[in-house]
Design an enzyme around this catalytic site. Structure first.
Site, PDB file in Angstrom:
ATOM      1  N   GLY A 188      45.194  28.629  29.575  1.00  0.00           N
ATOM      2  CA  GLY A 188      46.234  29.502  30.159  1.00  0.00           C
ATOM      3  C   GLY A 188      45.622  30.266  31.318  1.00  0.00           C
ATOM      4  CE1 TYR A 189      41.574  31.014  35.262  1.00  0.00           C
ATOM      5  CE2 TYR A 189      42.661  30.774  37.384  1.00  0.00           C
ATOM      6  CZ  TYR A 189      41.551  31.110  36.635  1.00  0.00           C
ATOM      7  OH  TYR A 189      40.416  31.552  37.265  1.00  0.00           O
ATOM      8  N   GLY A 190      47.340  32.541  33.496  1.00  0.00           N
ATOM      9  CA  GLY A 190      48.255  33.554  34.019  1.00  0.00           C
ATOM     10  C   GLY A 190      47.528  34.881  34.071  1.00  0.00           C
ATOM     11  CG  ASN A 191      48.201  39.731  33.679  1.00  0.00           C
ATOM     12  OD1 ASN A 191      47.708  40.212  32.661  1.00  0.00           O
ATOM     13  ND2 ASN A 191      48.243  40.394  34.812  1.00  0.00           N
ATOM     14  CE  LYS A 212      56.772  42.757  21.961  1.00  0.00           C
ATOM     15  NZ  LYS A 212      55.353  42.825  22.341  1.00  0.00           N
ATOM     16  N   GLY A 230      44.689  35.165  31.158  1.00  0.00           N
ATOM     17  CA  GLY A 230      43.638  34.158  31.276  1.00  0.00           C
ATOM     18  C   GLY A 230      42.821  34.301  32.552  1.00  0.00           C
ATOM     19  CE1 TYR A 231      41.457  35.228  39.107  1.00  0.00           C
ATOM     20  CE2 TYR A 231      43.117  36.963  39.095  1.00  0.00           C
ATOM     21  CZ  TYR A 231      41.998  36.370  39.663  1.00  0.00           C
ATOM     22  OH  TYR A 231      41.428  36.916  40.783  1.00  0.00           O
TER      23      TYR A 231
END
Ligand code: NAD
Length: 420
Positions: free
Chosen positions: A217-220, A105, A222-223
């Site tokens: 969460g409705y980003g990559n 990382k 979550g959506y």
């Protein structure tokens, strides 16, 4: 809540797993300490002519299974210990997923929103050049993480190719489609999470059809989790983002909601069929069958765990559940599909992208999607079976099973190589 040192947490999890597997202290030490961590100074000439110095790290935790793999995070609060912990978690995620990768990382202490695009480009190229002697197609393969994206990956890949005088597409994954990336990578995390939720629903309810879902969460991540669960026949009744959430008992259309979020900036402006607006934390406590935390870490805590009503939690986000909260959820019989399994779709498709770069782009999107689906189903079954057949499910959770499988595979590889 007291400040948590992620490296201390990661070591605690490792200790518990090593004890569960009856392994010795020498193995614990071998795995607690990363193989290499470098800190680099990144001087960036700013647009106004001044020079700013940023600090970056790359932690290479373990390479028993193959080259290190894991993202690079740009964040003003990132610390070296956080990068080390994240690299250890990548070792477990890659091992559990059955990939030929170790864990790594990277992080740069910067708020990318404060930089112009050309400053960001200079920072990205300088960071990657500074670590260019320890990364490589067969050495260490970075990818996007918080606030890094396909454009940043392109600068990384291009700078590396300039320094090393070649075309090294496989040195990073998560690249744009025209530069060796895959569309399947974009949907992969959420799609993978949806598959694990569906597999768990088959075990818990006999199927996912008609089951209610809430997504935080409705980003990559979550959506796409919402979109694919909807396509699988589940009913997405609530979604939220950093501004708040919406609820509809009849179910929401995830694509419609996304279109409104894209246009207005938030899901809260979506109106069709919405019965009520809900608060940021309220979404976690709704009376639903499946809960998908897909935003940030430490949202399910000992404070709210008792009020959670979902029977299945699929962790699309990294680290959404604190260990204290998980003890409460385990006692309540709630199935938590751990992050290293539930969100492993991203790195699984990164591996396909990397392999595809090496064979001249012969793998199609359809093949990539099919491979992802097969792997998620197999990996879910492996963790479920280990949990149910080898552990006491009233005391242990799925995360313990996932860690046991992951650590065992790394330990076997180290034994075979003669490291231990
Ligand atoms: P993203 O930036 O695309 O989306 C994050 C979403 O969370 C946004 O909609 C934002 O508004 C929302 N959010 C932020 N704070 C919130 C809060 N307090 N309550 C509700 N919503 C909130 O990020 P992403 O790529 O979807 O990542 C989300 C999580 O998934 C992270 O934990 C990330 O580490 C994890 N993850 C992502 C991937 C991937 O491939 N994208 C892979 C593995 C893990």
């Amino acid at each position: 809540m007291a400040h948590r040192d992620p490296y201390e947490e990661a070591k605690k999890q490792l200790r518990q797993t090593v004890d569960l597997l009856g392994l010795g202290d020498d193995i614990y030490v071998m795995l607690a300490v990363p193989e290499r961590i470098i800190q680099v100074k990144i001087p960036v000439k700013m647009d106004d002519g001044s020079v700013k110095v940023f600090i970056g790290w790359r932690s290479q935790h373990n390479s028993a299974l193959g080259p290190y793999k894991g993202g690079v995070r740009y964040h003003p609060d990132v610390t070296m210990n956080e990068v080390i912990a994240l690299s250890m978690w990548m070792t477990w995620k890659n091992s559990l997923a059955g990939l030929p990768y170790g864990g790594g990382k990277g992080g740069v202490r910067v708020d990318p929103h404060m930089l112009s695009k050309s400053e960001l480009e200079r920072l990205s190229r300088a960071y990657f050049e500074a670590i260019s002697d320890i990364v490589g197609v067969d050495q260490d393969i970075p990818a996007p993480d918080v606030y890094t994206d396909p454009q940043v990956m392109t600068w990384f890949f291009d700078q590396y190719s300039r320094v090393k005088r070649g075309q090294y597409f496989g040195v990073v994954t998560g690249k744009p489609l025209d530069l060796g990336g895959l569309y399947t990578r974009i949907i992969s995390t959420g799609y993978g999470t949806a598959i694990t939720a569906r597999e768990a629903a088959k075990k818990v309810f006999g199927g996912v059809e008609g089951r209610t879902v809430a997504v935080q969460g409705y980003g990559n991540a979550g959506y796409y989790a919402a979109k694919f669960l909807h396509e699988m026949g589940a009913k997405v009744v609530a979604v939220s983002d950093s501004r708040g959430g919406i609820y509809s008992s009849k179910g929401l259309d995830p694509d419609d909601v996304k279109a409104v979020k894209n246009k207005t900036g938030s899901v809260i402006y979506y109106e069709k069929g919405v019965e009520k607006k809900i608060g940021i934390d309220e979404i976690l406590e709704l009376d639903v069958d499946i809960l998908i935390p897909a935003a940030i870490e430490n949202v399910i805590t000992e404070e709210n765990a008792d009020r959670i009503k979902a029977k299945i939690i699929a962790e699309a986000a990294n680290g959404p559940t604190t260990p204290e909260a998980e003890d409460i959820l385990t006692r309540k019989g709630i199935v938590v599909i751990p992050d290293i399994l539930a969100n492993s779709g991203g790195v699984i498709v990164s591996h396909i992208e990397w392999a595809n770069n090496r064979i001249g782009g012969l793998i199609t999107e359809e093949e990539a999607k099919q491979r992802l689906e097969n792997k998620m189903i197999t990996n879910f079954a492996r963790v479920w079976d280990y949990w149910n057949k080898k552990l006491d499910t009233s005391k242990h959770n799925m995360r313990t099973a996932a860690y046991a499988i992951a650590v065992e595979r790394v330990v076997n590889a180290m034994k075979l190589r003669g490291w231990i």
